[in-house]
Write a protein that holds these residues in place. Structure first.
Motif, PDB file in Angstrom:
ATOM      1  N   LEU B  39       0.827  -1.214   0.000  1.00  0.00           N
ATOM      2  CA  LEU B  39       0.000   0.000   0.000  1.00  0.00           C
ATOM      3  C   LEU B  39       0.858   1.259   0.000  1.00  0.00           C
ATOM      4  O   LEU B  39       0.543   2.224  -0.681  1.00  0.00           O
ATOM      5  N   ASP B  40       1.963   1.234   0.760  1.00  0.00           N
ATOM      6  CA  ASP B  40       2.738   2.467   0.874  1.00  0.00           C
ATOM      7  C   ASP B  40       3.779   2.633  -0.230  1.00  0.00           C
ATOM      8  O   ASP B  40       4.118   3.748  -0.611  1.00  0.00           O
ATOM      9  N   GLN B  41       4.270   1.529  -0.794  1.00  0.00           N
ATOM     10  CA  GLN B  41       5.339   1.633  -1.805  1.00  0.00           C
ATOM     11  C   GLN B  41       4.839   1.478  -3.236  1.00  0.00           C
ATOM     12  O   GLN B  41       5.575   1.697  -4.176  1.00  0.00           O
ATOM     13  N   GLY B  42       3.606   1.087  -3.409  1.00  0.00           N
ATOM     14  CA  GLY B  42       3.125   0.862  -4.772  1.00  0.00           C
ATOM     15  C   GLY B  42       3.726  -0.408  -5.351  1.00  0.00           C
ATOM     16  O   GLY B  42       4.169  -1.296  -4.636  1.00  0.00           O
ATOM     17  N   LEU B  43       3.764  -0.476  -6.680  1.00  0.00           N
ATOM     18  CA  LEU B  43       4.248  -1.675  -7.374  1.00  0.00           C
ATOM     19  C   LEU B  43       5.713  -1.475  -7.727  1.00  0.00           C
ATOM     20  O   LEU B  43       6.050  -0.600  -8.498  1.00  0.00           O
ATOM     21  N   GLN B  44       6.569  -2.328  -7.161  1.00  0.00           N
ATOM     22  CA  GLN B  44       8.009  -2.168  -7.368  1.00  0.00           C
ATOM     23  C   GLN B  44       8.636  -3.413  -7.971  1.00  0.00           C
ATOM     24  O   GLN B  44       8.344  -4.530  -7.555  1.00  0.00           O
ATOM     25  N   LEU B  46      11.423  -6.123  -8.445  1.00  0.00           N
ATOM     26  CA  LEU B  46      12.412  -6.745  -7.567  1.00  0.00           C
ATOM     27  C   LEU B  46      13.594  -7.313  -8.354  1.00  0.00           C
ATOM     28  O   LEU B  46      14.745  -6.958  -8.111  1.00  0.00           O
ATOM     29  N   ILE B  47      13.318  -8.219  -9.294  1.00  0.00           N
ATOM     30  CA  ILE B  47      14.399  -8.914  -9.974  1.00  0.00           C
ATOM     31  C   ILE B  47      13.883  -9.548 -11.252  1.00  0.00           C
ATOM     32  O   ILE B  47      12.690  -9.851 -11.365  1.00  0.00           O
ATOM     33  N   GLN B  48      14.810  -9.726 -12.222  1.00  0.00           N
ATOM     34  CA  GLN B  48      14.469 -10.346 -13.493  1.00  0.00           C
ATOM     35  C   GLN B  48      15.431 -11.479 -13.804  1.00  0.00           C
ATOM     36  O   GLN B  48      16.632 -11.340 -13.581  1.00  0.00           O
ATOM     37  N   TYR B  49      14.895 -12.557 -14.351  1.00  0.00           N
ATOM     38  CA  TYR B  49      15.704 -13.660 -14.866  1.00  0.00           C
ATOM     39  C   TYR B  49      15.368 -13.890 -16.320  1.00  0.00           C
ATOM     40  O   TYR B  49      14.225 -13.699 -16.753  1.00  0.00           O
ATOM     41  N   TYR B  50      16.380 -14.284 -17.062  1.00  0.00           N
ATOM     42  CA  TYR B  50      16.178 -14.628 -18.463  1.00  0.00           C
ATOM     43  C   TYR B  50      16.888 -15.940 -18.730  1.00  0.00           C
ATOM     44  O   TYR B  50      18.108 -16.024 -18.592  1.00  0.00           O
ATOM     45  N   ASN B  51      16.128 -16.953 -19.081  1.00  0.00           N
ATOM     46  CA  ASN B  51      16.668 -18.263 -19.432  1.00  0.00           C
ATOM     47  C   ASN B  51      17.649 -18.771 -18.377  1.00  0.00           C
ATOM     48  O   ASN B  51      18.708 -19.295 -18.706  1.00  0.00           O
ATOM     49  N   GLY B  52      17.290 -18.585 -17.131  1.00  0.00           N
ATOM     50  CA  GLY B  52      18.075 -19.128 -16.033  1.00  0.00           C
ATOM     51  C   GLY B  52      19.105 -18.186 -15.435  1.00  0.00           C
ATOM     52  O   GLY B  52      19.677 -18.478 -14.382  1.00  0.00           O
ATOM     53  N   GLU B  53      19.328 -17.059 -16.093  1.00  0.00           N
ATOM     54  CA  GLU B  53      20.347 -16.137 -15.584  1.00  0.00           C
ATOM     55  C   GLU B  53      19.713 -14.845 -15.058  1.00  0.00           C
ATOM     56  O   GLU B  53      18.773 -14.320 -15.661  1.00  0.00           O
ATOM     57  N   GLU B  54      20.278 -14.331 -14.001  1.00  0.00           N
ATOM     58  CA  GLU B  54      19.804 -13.048 -13.483  1.00  0.00           C
ATOM     59  C   GLU B  54      20.153 -11.951 -14.465  1.00  0.00           C
ATOM     60  O   GLU B  54      21.288 -11.838 -14.926  1.00  0.00           O
ATOM     61  N   ARG B  55      19.173 -11.089 -14.781  1.00  0.00           N
ATOM     62  CA  ARG B  55      19.415 -10.022 -15.754  1.00  0.00           C
ATOM     63  C   ARG B  55      19.382  -8.631 -15.149  1.00  0.00           C
ATOM     64  O   ARG B  55      20.074  -7.736 -15.594  1.00  0.00           O
ATOM     65  N   ALA B  56      18.513  -8.428 -14.188  1.00  0.00           N
ATOM     66  CA  ALA B  56      18.407  -7.091 -13.603  1.00  0.00           C
ATOM     67  C   ALA B  56      17.899  -7.199 -12.178  1.00  0.00           C
ATOM     68  O   ALA B  56      17.133  -8.101 -11.843  1.00  0.00           O
ATOM     69  N   LYS B  57      18.375  -6.269 -11.373  1.00  0.00           N
ATOM     70  CA  LYS B  57      17.929  -6.214  -9.975  1.00  0.00           C
ATOM     71  C   LYS B  57      17.321  -4.868  -9.710  1.00  0.00           C
ATOM     72  O   LYS B  57      17.859  -3.838 -10.134  1.00  0.00           O
ATOM     73  N   GLY B  58      16.241  -4.868  -8.987  1.00  0.00           N
ATOM     74  CA  GLY B  58      15.614  -3.610  -8.601  1.00  0.00           C
ATOM     75  C   GLY B  58      15.732  -3.430  -7.112  1.00  0.00           C
ATOM     76  O   GLY B  58      16.783  -3.641  -6.529  1.00  0.00           O
ATOM     77  N   ASN B  59      14.635  -3.085  -6.489  1.00  0.00           N
ATOM     78  CA  ASN B  59      14.650  -2.813  -5.052  1.00  0.00           C
ATOM     79  C   ASN B  59      14.496  -4.085  -4.229  1.00  0.00           C
ATOM     80  O   ASN B  59      13.607  -4.190  -3.400  1.00  0.00           O
ATOM     81  N   ILE B  60      15.369  -5.017  -4.453  1.00  0.00           N
ATOM     82  CA  ILE B  60      15.261  -6.288  -3.746  1.00  0.00           C
ATOM     83  C   ILE B  60      16.166  -6.289  -2.526  1.00  0.00           C
ATOM     84  O   ILE B  60      17.339  -5.942  -2.603  1.00  0.00           O
TER      85      ILE B  60
END
Lengths: 115, 114
Positions: B39-44, B46-60
């Motif tokens: 409710l307070d942070q909205g939609l954020q 966290l993290i993305q994977y592509y074909n088994g590999e981490e691709r991007a990190k957000g507010n995780i």
């Protein structure tokens, strides 16, 4: 990634009326996507408009894009009670870097359609 | 129905505990994304994977981790849970990772930490 800012924050209309909501963003984009979220549910993709397109239609939805003003609008015609939801825009940067991108959402526009 | 499935739908647990959320992407989609909505942070993001590999990190947070398995399903692990971790957790999938295609969202897992 960049965040779109939706305006207005809330909109209340009668069934059958048209609803217009706007989105502004800051940097060059590859495309801009609109999503809908019914309360407590997952987001549903509505429409994607590419940076070289000015207008796109899908059923009762019409999206426009003005890259010179860095803005987009979503028009829902002949609204129905079932259109009641929050609407979010997600601008996808022209360069997302490292083959990755993520959607970054603002607070959305909360649309209420009164029967 | 987006074709993305998430389990469980609801999870209630106590502070300090660890939970695992599971996501199965749409058939053929290689990219999986995790989002948190409170409710307070909205939609954020966290993290993305592509074909088994981490691709991007957000507010995780460091207490959170994720992985994508060879069959492309993904799991989000949340440990040392705090009250503030109570939120809806969504996963989404897309066919690739360049941003040229839409993301399809699952129905979410509602986590309540008591």
């Amino acid at each position: 990634s960049q965040q779109g800012e939706e305006d207005p924050q809330a909109l209340s209309i009668q069934e059958g009326e048209n609803a217009t909501m706007n989105c502004s963003y800051k940097t060059s984009i590859n495309n801009l996507q609109w999503y809908r979220q019914n309360s407590g549910r997952g987001l549903v993709h509505l429409i994607l408009i590419r940076s070289n397109e000015r207008e796109k239609h899908s059923g009762r939805l019409r999206v426009t894009l003005d890259t010179s003003k860095k803005s987009s609008s979503l028009l829902i015609t002949a609204s129905r009670a079932a259109d009641t939801a929050s609407y979010f825009c997600a601008p996808i940067p022209a360069y997302s870097g490292a083959g990755s991108y993520q959607l970054t959402f603002g607070k959305g526009t909360k649309l209420s359609v009164i029967p | 129905d987006s074709g993305v499935t998430q389990t469980p739908k609801h999870l209630i647990t106590a502070t300090g505990q660890r939970v695992t959320l599971r996501c199965s992407p749409r058939s053929g989609d290689l990219s999986v994304y995790w989002y948190q909505q409170s409710l307070d942070q909205g939609l954020q993001f966290l993290i993305q994977y592509y074909n088994g590999e981490e691709r991007a990190k957000g507010n995780i947070l460091e207490r959170f981790s994720a992985q994508q398995f060879p069959d492309l399903h993904s799991e989000l692990n949340l440990s040392s849970l705090e009250l503030g971790d109570s939120a809806l957790y969504f996963c989404a999938s897309s066919v690739e990772s360049s941003g040229s295609h839409e993301q399809y969202f699952g129905p979410g897992t509602r986590l309540t930490v008591t």
